[in-house]
Design a protein around this motif. Structure first.
Motif, PDB file in Angstrom:
ATOM      1  N   LEU A  68     -18.747  14.891  10.214  1.00 16.14           N
ATOM      2  CA  LEU A  68     -17.992  14.615   8.991  1.00 16.14           C
ATOM      3  C   LEU A  68     -18.888  14.094   7.881  1.00 16.14           C
ATOM      4  O   LEU A  68     -18.605  14.295   6.695  1.00 16.14           O
ATOM      5  CB  LEU A  68     -16.871  13.604   9.277  1.00 16.14           C
ATOM      6  N   TYR A  69     -19.980  13.427   8.274  1.00 12.58           N
ATOM      7  CA  TYR A  69     -20.898  12.911   7.261  1.00 12.58           C
ATOM      8  C   TYR A  69     -21.515  14.047   6.451  1.00 12.58           C
ATOM      9  O   TYR A  69     -21.883  13.866   5.289  1.00 12.58           O
ATOM     10  CB  TYR A  69     -21.994  12.085   7.936  1.00 12.58           C
ATOM     11  N   LEU A  70     -21.618  15.215   7.071  1.00 12.12           N
ATOM     12  CA  LEU A  70     -22.133  16.371   6.338  1.00 12.12           C
ATOM     13  C   LEU A  70     -21.199  16.771   5.202  1.00 12.12           C
ATOM     14  O   LEU A  70     -21.627  17.410   4.229  1.00 12.12           O
ATOM     15  CB  LEU A  70     -22.322  17.550   7.302  1.00 12.12           C
ATOM     16  N   LEU A  71     -19.906  16.385   5.314  1.00 12.64           N
ATOM     17  CA  LEU A  71     -18.945  16.634   4.241  1.00 12.64           C
ATOM     18  C   LEU A  71     -18.932  15.509   3.218  1.00 12.64           C
ATOM     19  O   LEU A  71     -18.251  15.625   2.190  1.00 12.64           O
ATOM     20  CB  LEU A  71     -17.532  16.796   4.823  1.00 12.64           C
ATOM     21  N   GLY A  72     -19.656  14.451   3.513  1.00  7.01           N
ATOM     22  CA  GLY A  72     -19.717  13.325   2.592  1.00  7.01           C
ATOM     23  C   GLY A  72     -19.306  12.035   3.270  1.00  7.01           C
ATOM     24  O   GLY A  72     -18.351  12.017   4.065  1.00  7.01           O
ATOM     25  N   ALA A  73     -20.022  10.953   2.969  1.00  9.83           N
ATOM     26  CA  ALA A  73     -19.699   9.653   3.551  1.00  9.83           C
ATOM     27  C   ALA A  73     -18.283   9.196   3.209  1.00  9.83           C
ATOM     28  O   ALA A  73     -17.599   8.616   4.062  1.00  9.83           O
ATOM     29  CB  ALA A  73     -20.728   8.611   3.101  1.00  9.83           C
ATOM     30  N   PHE A  75     -15.529  10.876   2.961  1.00  7.74           N
ATOM     31  CA  PHE A  75     -14.580  11.531   3.858  1.00  7.74           C
ATOM     32  C   PHE A  75     -14.600  10.877   5.237  1.00  7.74           C
ATOM     33  O   PHE A  75     -13.558  10.665   5.856  1.00  7.74           O
ATOM     34  CB  PHE A  75     -14.922  13.016   3.968  1.00  7.74           C
ATOM     35  N   THR A  76     -15.788  10.524   5.727  1.00  6.04           N
ATOM     36  CA  THR A  76     -15.910   9.874   7.037  1.00  6.04           C
ATOM     37  C   THR A  76     -15.165   8.547   7.065  1.00  6.04           C
ATOM     38  O   THR A  76     -14.407   8.264   7.999  1.00  6.04           O
ATOM     39  CB  THR A  76     -17.393   9.644   7.376  1.00  6.04           C
ATOM     40  N   PHE A  77     -15.354   7.724   6.046  1.00  7.17           N
ATOM     41  CA  PHE A  77     -14.704   6.414   6.034  1.00  7.17           C
ATOM     42  C   PHE A  77     -13.199   6.526   5.797  1.00  7.17           C
ATOM     43  O   PHE A  77     -12.435   5.662   6.255  1.00  7.17           O
ATOM     44  CB  PHE A  77     -15.364   5.514   4.996  1.00  7.17           C
ATOM     45  N   ALA A  78     -12.748   7.572   5.117  1.00  9.28           N
ATOM     46  CA  ALA A  78     -11.311   7.782   4.957  1.00  9.28           C
ATOM     47  C   ALA A  78     -10.651   8.070   6.306  1.00  9.28           C
ATOM     48  O   ALA A  78      -9.552   7.578   6.604  1.00  9.28           O
ATOM     49  CB  ALA A  78     -11.058   8.927   3.982  1.00  9.28           C
ATOM     50  N   VAL A  79     -11.321   8.862   7.134  1.00  7.53           N
ATOM     51  CA  VAL A  79     -10.790   9.128   8.474  1.00  7.53           C
ATOM     52  C   VAL A  79     -10.787   7.847   9.308  1.00  7.53           C
ATOM     53  O   VAL A  79      -9.835   7.576  10.056  1.00  7.53           O
ATOM     54  CB  VAL A  79     -11.609  10.235   9.162  1.00  7.53           C
ATOM     55  N   CYS A  80     -11.829   7.027   9.194  1.00  7.32           N
ATOM     56  CA  CYS A  80     -11.864   5.737   9.902  1.00  7.32           C
ATOM     57  C   CYS A  80     -10.682   4.865   9.507  1.00  7.32           C
ATOM     58  O   CYS A  80     -10.066   4.199  10.357  1.00  7.32           O
ATOM     59  CB  CYS A  80     -13.166   5.010   9.589  1.00  7.32           C
ATOM     60  N   LEU A  81     -10.349   4.845   8.239  1.00  6.41           N
ATOM     61  CA  LEU A  81      -9.215   4.054   7.761  1.00  6.41           C
ATOM     62  C   LEU A  81      -7.908   4.534   8.381  1.00  6.41           C
ATOM     63  O   LEU A  81      -7.095   3.733   8.864  1.00  6.41           O
ATOM     64  CB  LEU A  81      -9.150   4.146   6.230  1.00  6.41           C
ATOM     65  N   ALA A  82      -7.697   5.842   8.412  1.00  8.76           N
ATOM     66  CA  ALA A  82      -6.461   6.383   8.988  1.00  8.76           C
ATOM     67  C   ALA A  82      -6.351   6.055  10.477  1.00  8.76           C
ATOM     68  O   ALA A  82      -5.275   5.679  10.974  1.00  8.76           O
ATOM     69  CB  ALA A  82      -6.407   7.893   8.767  1.00  8.76           C
ATOM     70  N   LEU A  83      -7.445   6.170  11.206  1.00  7.28           N
ATOM     71  CA  LEU A  83      -7.427   5.883  12.641  1.00  7.28           C
ATOM     72  C   LEU A  83      -7.136   4.408  12.910  1.00  7.28           C
ATOM     73  O   LEU A  83      -6.396   4.067  13.851  1.00  7.28           O
ATOM     74  CB  LEU A  83      -8.764   6.284  13.270  1.00  7.28           C
ATOM     75  N   ALA A  84      -7.712   3.519  12.110  1.00  8.18           N
ATOM     76  CA  ALA A  84      -7.467   2.091  12.297  1.00  8.18           C
ATOM     77  C   ALA A  84      -5.992   1.762  12.085  1.00  8.18           C
ATOM     78  O   ALA A  84      -5.404   0.951  12.822  1.00  8.18           O
ATOM     79  CB  ALA A  84      -8.340   1.283  11.351  1.00  8.18           C
ATOM     80  N   LEU A  85      -5.357   2.380  11.114  1.00  6.11           N
ATOM     81  CA  LEU A  85      -3.933   2.139  10.874  1.00  6.11           C
ATOM     82  C   LEU A  85      -3.082   2.684  12.026  1.00  6.11           C
ATOM     83  O   LEU A  85      -2.083   2.065  12.420  1.00  6.11           O
ATOM     84  CB  LEU A  85      -3.520   2.782   9.551  1.00  6.11           C
ATOM     85  N   LEU A  86      -3.468   3.823  12.584  1.00  9.77           N
ATOM     86  CA  LEU A  86      -2.755   4.345  13.754  1.00  9.77           C
ATOM     87  C   LEU A  86      -2.872   3.389  14.939  1.00  9.77           C
ATOM     88  O   LEU A  86      -1.921   3.224  15.720  1.00  9.77           O
ATOM     89  CB  LEU A  86      -3.306   5.720  14.127  1.00  9.77           C
ATOM     90  N   ALA A  87      -4.034   2.755  15.098  1.00 13.44           N
ATOM     91  CA  ALA A  87      -4.211   1.785  16.177  1.00 13.44           C
ATOM     92  C   ALA A  87      -3.268   0.596  16.003  1.00 13.44           C
ATOM     93  O   ALA A  87      -2.738   0.059  16.987  1.00 13.44           O
ATOM     94  CB  ALA A  87      -5.660   1.310  16.222  1.00 13.44           C
ATOM     95  N   VAL A  88      -3.047   0.175  14.762  1.00  9.63           N
ATOM     96  CA  VAL A  88      -2.100  -0.909  14.502  1.00  9.63           C
ATOM     97  C   VAL A  88      -0.716  -0.539  15.017  1.00  9.63           C
ATOM     98  O   VAL A  88      -0.062  -1.305  15.743  1.00  9.63           O
ATOM     99  CB  VAL A  88      -2.032  -1.223  12.990  1.00  9.63           C
TER     100      VAL A  88
END
Length: 406
Positions: free
Chosen positions: A159-164, A166-179
Motif C-alpha cells: 500500500l505504501y507504493l500507492l502513497g503513505a 493511503f496506508t495510514f487511512a487503512v490503519c485508521l479504519a482497521l483500528a476503529l473496527l477493532a473498537v
C-alpha cells in the motif's frame, strides 16, 4: 465445542487481528518514511523509544484497571488511542511533514494503545473459553495475531507504493473496527473487589506474587532479555535499503517472514492434544536458543533468501516460546491477580521490544547494522545458558495442564 466456536472468543480474535494488522502496517510505513527522509538509523531508535515511554509508564496502572473494570471497555478505549495515532500520522504525511518530532508524538499514542490493551488482552482471553481449552486458545490467539503480523507488513509495504497517506487511512479504519469488535463481546468480568488498598499497593501485590512463583518469573524474565538482546526488527529498514537492496516491498516481506514461521508453528501447536505436549520447559528454553541462532544467521546472511529463512526460523522459535510462556503465566496466576501479573508480563515484553529497538538502532549507528544484529544473537544464547541454571523449576516443567497457582 471447538475453541473457535465460542462466540466471544471469535470477536476477541477478530478485534485483536485487526488491531495487529493496523499496528504492523503502521510499523512498515513509519519506519520507511522516517528512514527515507533522514537516512539516519538513530531516527528508528528514537521511534522505538517514543513507543516505549507510554508502555513503561502506563502498563502497571493498566493491569490494575484490567482487574477493576470491564475489560471490554478498556480494550475499546485502547484501540481508540490507536485510531488517533493513525489519524495523526495520516495528517502528517498528507501535509508532507519532514520534521521528525510530530511522528514521535503519534508513536506515543500508539504506545498508549499497547500499554492499555496488553494486560486486558492477556487477562480477558482465559475467561472466554473453558479452562481445558486454554492452551489451544493461546495457540489460536498466537496464530491469529501472527496472521496480522504477516499480512500487516506485506500489505503495508504494498500500500505504501500507492502513497503513505493511503496506508495510514487503512490503519485508521482497521483500528476503529477493532473498537467495535471488543464492544461486541458479551462476557463482562471485574475480577477484583475494592479492598481499600491504594493503586500502588495493588500494583505491588502483583510484583510480590511474581516473586513467589519462580516458573512465572523465570518465563517472563527469559523473554525480557531475549527480546531486548536478540530482536532485529528495528534494523530491517537498514538491511532492506542498504544491505539487501530490496525496497519497501522487500521490507514488508522481511517483516512478514518472521510471522510466517510463527504462524506455521502456532497452527501445529494448536492441533496437538494435551497428552502430546510434554517437556514444556525444555521447549521454552530450546525456542529461545533457536531465536538467538536465527539472529546470528540473519546478521551474517548478506543475501535476501537467506535472510528470509533466518527470520522464518526466528519466528518459529518465538512461537514455541510464546505458547509455553503465555500458558504458564496464565495458568499459574489466580483470576483476581491476572490483570496485574499480565501487566508485568506486558511491561517486560513491551518495554524490551522498544528498548531492544533502541539498542539495535544505537549499535547500528555506532558500529553498523550487521555487528548490532550479531551481538544480539550471541547475547541471547548467553542468557539461555544462565537462565537454565537460575530457574531449574521452569526447565523441569513437563505438561502444561499440571501448572496451577501455588
Amino acid at each position: 465445542m471447538h475453541v473457535l466456536r465460542h462466540r466471544d472468543f471469535g470477536f476477541f480474535l477478530g478485534g485483536r487481528f485487526m488491531s495487529t494488522l493496523a499496528q504492523y502496517m503502521q510499523w512498515v510505513a513509519v519506519g520507511w518514511y522516517l528512514y527515507d527522509v533522514t537516512g539516519d538509523p538513530m531516527t528508528l531508535a528514537w521511534a522505538g523509544f517514543a513507543s516505549f515511554v507510554p508502555i513503561a509508564l502506563l502498563t502497571l496502572p493498566a493491569g490494575d484497571l484490567a482487574d477493576r473494570m470491564d475489560r471490554r471497555w478498556l480494550l475499546a478505549t485502547a484501540h481508540l488511542f490507536q485510531a488517533c495515532a493513525a489519524a495523526l500520522l495520516l495528517a502528517l504525511v498528507a501535509a508532507k511533514v519532514t520534521v521528525t518530532w510530530p511522528f514521535y508524538a503519534a508513536l506515543l499514542l500508539s504506545g498508549t494503545n499497547r500499554a492499555l490493551s496488553g494486560p486486558a488482552h492477556k487477562s480477558l482471553a482465559p475467561l472466554l473459553v473453558p479452562r481445558e481449552q486454554f492452551a489451544q486458545s493461546i495457540a489460536w490467539a498466537t496464530s491469529t495475531q501472527q496472521i496480522g503480523v504477516i499480512a500487516g507488513p506485506a500489505l503495508g509495504g504494498l500500500l505504501y507504493l500507492l502513497g503513505a497517506p493511503f496506508t495510514f487511512a487503512v490503519c485508521l479504519a482497521l483500528a476503529l473496527l477493532a473498537v467495535f469488535a471488543m464492544l461486541a463481546i458479551r462476557t463482562r468480568v471485574i475480577a477484583s473487589k475494592d479492598t481499600g488498598a491504594s493503586a500502588v499497593q495493588r500494583a505491588m501485590a502483583g510484583l510480590r506474587y511474581l516473586r513467589t512463583q519462580p516458573i512465572v518469573l523465570g518465563a517472563i524474565s527469559l523473554d525480557l532479555f531475549a527480546v531486548l538482546l536478540g530482536g532485529v526488527n528495528a534494523l530491517l529498514p537498514v538491511f532492506a535499503r542498504d544491505i539487501l537492496h530490496v525496497g519497501p516491498a522487500g521490507l514488508g516481506m522481511l517483516r512478514s517472514m518472521f510471522a510466517i514461521g510463527a504462524i506455521a508453528t502456532s497452527l501445529v501447536l494448536a492441533q496437538l492434544p494435551e497428552q502430546r505436549q510434554p517437556h514444556a520447559g525444555r521447549a521454552l528454553f530450546g525456542g529461545v536458543a533457536v531465536f538467538g541462532i536465527g539472529a546470528i544467521v540473519f546478521a551474517l546472511s548478506g543475501h535476501f533468501a537467506v535472510a528470509l529463512l533466518a527470520l522464518g526460523m526466528m519466528g518459529a522459535a518465538d512461537a514455541m516460546s510464546v505458547f509455553v510462556r503465555a500458558t504458564v503465566v496464565q495458568l499459574a496466576t489466580p483470576e483476581d491477580m491476572r490483570g496485574r501479573v499480565s501487566a508485568i508480563h506486558t511491561l517486560f515484553v513491551g518495554c524490551t521490544n522498544e528498548l531492544g529497538e533502541f539498542r539495535a538502532g544505537l549499535l547500528a549507528s555506532l558500529f553498523g547494522a550487521v555487528p548490532a544484529a550479531l551481538a544480539g544473537g550471541i547475547g541471547t544464547l548467553i542468557i539461555v545458558g544462565l537462565w537454565t541454571q537460575l530457574f531449574p523449576s521452569l526447565r523441569k516443567v513437563d505438561r502444561l495442564s499440571e501448572v496451577a497457582p501455588k
